[in-house]
Design a protein around this motif. Structure first.
Motif: not given
Length: 804
Positions: A296-297, A303-304, A422-426, A693-694
């Motif tokens: 997730a990180a 993403n960032i 999508v991957l983070q939220l999943a 994720a937020v």
């Protein structure tokens, strides 16, 4: 050049403070979690690996077959050890353990209570050589049958120094003297042999030698056997031959054998003297959670990184105009990533140093500082390699395509953002749904009907020398309403923990051939049904006239499961024969009982196991029992525990630091402690994943609305309203959320369904759970993007178009 790159990298980390903080905290928490989990796993699965040839030592144990079910006994018949040595040339050595049967000891008229000694044979120290402080331990130790080996801490507490203890005599409760042969160091923390002394097993072997082979195979199943296999042994083939050895040779048709490596014995075979707070399944779940948190990180950082690179197009093109090559630009970005990794490394080491004592206390383990630092370093290197490899693919294309451009195609950028989100939220959805299901199961366990009245009920574990006088004083306490005496009635975690309450070979009229279920049995005092709060379905409770002799009864109660198994429509008055708790050379004794009552099923085992067929025998309080219960006045539980603990200290407890008095509510809560801890773990990781994720969504939405300011302004100029623009963004992010749900829910549902199969009594996973989790995550996502989109849509369109 390098110092110049580092200065620019540091300035960029400070310039994008929010992204830097999110990335550093996310990666730090992820790698730290994993380092703890992996170290914990290695510690728990490497018990006793320091012994010579530990990789070839296996514990062999019995598996009892019972009408389609199998029960791991943890021990095996002594005669099986001899037969296996004769039959299998793969066996090089054998070491034997026998359980401590609770004999008291004295030294110079000083009462030592019931020390935690263990009976072993003369081969034990050959396989498990101790560190000797005084005296000698060799192949002749214990051959005389009157020697004892003690640990240093026990000697210093009760006798004297190790050298002065040699030759001293300890006397058992059976008036047998033992001479101190040697003093050894205390066992290390990662060892299953946590005993304060060792005695020879000669008495047990002498007793067994009087019985015939049939009795030995059937009744004497209490030997702990360790086998050292020869080098090159195919353990898989050996295990297959070992499994059905007793059946193949017509020794015992209900007996199978299993084997487990020495390093896994603690997590496989139940040991009442070495309680495992967190089993290996929980530790593996902890590692899985840590891995998903790292991912997730990881995705959040990518993403960032992607968003940051697209906002720096103009900066990069200015560098090119001033003579910077593609390699220079790529090197600058690599240095920035390296600086971030160094910051993560420093934060991780500092966080570990601060949290190690908390982790050790919380999870009942030991952290070896050097090892966990090495694990952390390797983990960060692995994560860094993944980051560089993944970023290299994106950066090489990005730098090539952005050459002398002010912007890049929208489609590729938005696709990259979508995949990352999508991957983070999943991952977040996986943990949220799993935590929700865990919460429902734990809530169900805490509120389950156990079948008896557990309110205001205290359990006293009678590890005392003066049991009867102690209980007489307990009765006199003003807050005590009544006392319920039993011998071994307590709620146990699973069927494998039945120990001495397990009864096999129960006989009744009409019992089918080749049908031999396992019963649970224990003794209770008169009025047990009324006092403990059971429901009597048929017949009556015990009464004083049922006693035969001084303290035993020839009457028995059964539960509904036992009635069903024995197929008795009306069991009252029927006779059954139950194996006794004593043995002689003819084998285990048998006792006949008359059924006087049928009680409604109640739980004596945690909810992971079905309610077993139960046999409840009557007794008087002649021996003081082992697990006794006290019903107290409502609201006085804490006062009662304090008062009883004060009495405990006056009646010679075995271990003054051990908690002997607990509320039954706390005991039942402990039975679901693993599930409670897994739930807390998943909620914690879910919160961290959602937080990451937020922040990632906030960063993406911020960059996305800034990049699409002109599009928003044109739409407003064309007559679009704020709510329509808002709806456009909401649709995009709802699609991302739905895609994450589609990926996460099947995996989480399957994972939790398999986990729930470990419970005989459990909840079911319903559609509304998925709906609730989806709604919660959708609300979090929409609230995160709302402020950014609202701000962009409220800007003056003319000013935006002019600035663009």
């Amino acid at each position: 050049m390098l110092s110049h790159y580092l200065k620019i990298a540091w300035r960029n980390l400070l310039k994008y403070k929010t992204q830097t903080v999110i990335s550093v905290l996310g990666l730090t928490i992820g790698v730290m979690f994993f380092a703890y989990g992996y170290h914990w796993y290695k510690f728990e699965t490497t018990y006793d690996e320091f012994y010579p040839n530990a990789d070839r030592i296996y514990r062999v144990y019995s598996i009892y077959k019972s009408t389609g079910k199998q029960y791991e006994m943890g021990t095996m018949p002594y005669i099986a050890v001899e037969k296996l040595q004769q039959a299998f040339p793969e066996i090089e050595k054998v070491a034997i353990q026998y359980p401590n049967y609770g004999s008291g000891f004295k030294y110079n008229d000083k009462d030592l209570g019931y020390p935690l000694f263990e009976f072993v044979d003369e081969r034990f120290f050959s396989m498990f050589p101790p560190n000797v402080i005084a005296g000698a331990v060799d192949e002749n130790t214990f051959k005389n049958g009157d020697e004892i080996v003690l640990t240093e801490s026990f000697v210093r507490e009760y006798i004297s120094t190790p050298d002065e203890a040699l030759g001293k005599v300890l006397v058992s409760g059976y008036d047998k003297p033992y001479v101190v042969k040697a003093v050894i160091t205390d066992p290390p923390a990662n060892s299953i042999f946590k005993r304060v002394g060792y005695l020879p097993d000669s008495d047990a072997r002498f007793f067994y030698s009087k019985a015939d082979d049939v009795v030995k195979w059937r009744d004497f199943n209490d030997t702990g056997a360790f086998f050292l296999l020869k080098k090159g042994t195919d353990t898989k083939k050996f295990s297959e031959k070992l499994r059905t050895f007793a059946i193949d040779n017509n020794y015992n048709d209900d007996l199978l054998f299993g084997m487990v490596p020495l390093t896994s014995v603690r997590q496989t075979i139940s040991n009442p003297f070495d309680k495992v707070t967190f089993d290996i399944k929980y530790i593996r779940t902890f590692i899985l959670s840590a891995l998903l948190l790292i991912f997730a990180a990881f995705f959040n950082y990518l993403n960032i990184l992607i968003n940051t690179m697209f906002t720096r197009v103009r900066e990069m093109n200015l560098r090119r105009v001033n003579g910077a090559s593609t390699l220079n630009i790529f090197g600058q970005i690599v240095i920035e990533m390296l600086l971030l990794i160094v910051v993560v490394l420093l934060f991780s080491f500092c966080a570990l140093e601060l949290t190690i004592p908390v982790f050790e206390k919380t999870f009942s383990t030991i952290i070896i500082t050097g090892k966990i630092y090495r694990i952390l370093l390797v983990t960060i290197c692995a994560v860094s390699t993944m980051l560089y490899l993944t970023a290299f693919v994106f950066l090489s294309r990005f730098i090539r395509k952005t050459s002398l451009r002010q912007s890049t195609p929208t489609k590729n950028k938005f696709s990259s953002n979508r995949i990352s989100l999508v991957l983070q939220l999943a991952i977040s959805l996986f943990f949220i749904l799993s935590a929700f299901v865990l919460y429902r199961q734990v809530h169900f366990m805490h509120n389950a009907d156990w079948g008896f009245n557990k309110n205001h009920l205290l359990q006293i574990e009678m590890k005392l020398n003066e049991r009867i006088p102690f209980m007489e004083n307990v009765k006199k306490l003003p807050m005590v309403k009544n006392v319920i005496n039993t011998n071994f009635f307590t709620i146990i975690p699973n069927m494998e923990n039945m120990g001495g309450t397990r009864a096999m070979d129960v006989e009744w009229e009409g019992k089918p051939m080749d049908y031999n279920p396992v019963f649970q049995t224990f003794d209770v005092e008169m009025n047990f049904v009324t006092d403990i709060g059971l429901t009597l379905q048929m017949g009556r409770d015990f009464a004083e006239q049922d006693l035969v002799g001084r303290w035993k009864s020839d009457k028995i109660l059964i539960n509904e499961t036992a009635q069903r198994i024995m197929e008795m429509e009306n069991p009252i008055g029927k006779k059954i024969t139950v194996p006794a708790n004593w043995s002689n050379e003819q084998g285990r004794g048998k006792e006949e009982f008359e059924i006087i009552g049928l009680v409604k099923d109640f739980h004596t085992i945690a909810l992971q196991s079905e309610i077993p067929p139960l046999l409840i025998k009557g007794m008087s309080n002649a021996n003081g029992g082992y697990f006794n219960y006290v019903r107290v006045v409502s609201g006085t539980e804490n006062d009662a525990i304090k008062a009883i603990n004060e009495l405990v200290l006056k009646h010679q407890p075995d271990d003054e630091n051990e908690e002997l008095v607990k509320t039954v509510d706390s005991i039942l809560a402990d039975l679901s402690k693993t599930e409670q801890d897994v739930m807390n773990l998943f909620f914690t990781v879910a919160a961290l994943c959602v937080l990451i994720a937020v922040f990632g969504i906030y960063s993406v939405s911020q960059r996305e609305t800034q990049r699409r300011r002109k599009e928003i302004a044109i739409r407003k100029t064309a007559g679009a309203k704020t709510r329509e623009i808002m709806a456009m963004f909401i649709r995009e992010y709802l699609i991302i959320t739905l895609a994450a749900c589609a990926g996460a829910f099947p995996l989480a549902g399957l994972f939790m369904h398999r986990w729930l199969q470990g419970f005989a009594y459990r909840i079911s996973i319903s559609w509304w759970m998925f709906a609730v989790v989806s709604l919660v995550v959708a609300v979090i996502v929409l609230l995160t993007i709302f402020s950014q989109v609202n701000r962009a849509s409220n800007q003056n369109p003319a000013e935006v178009v002019k600035s663009e």
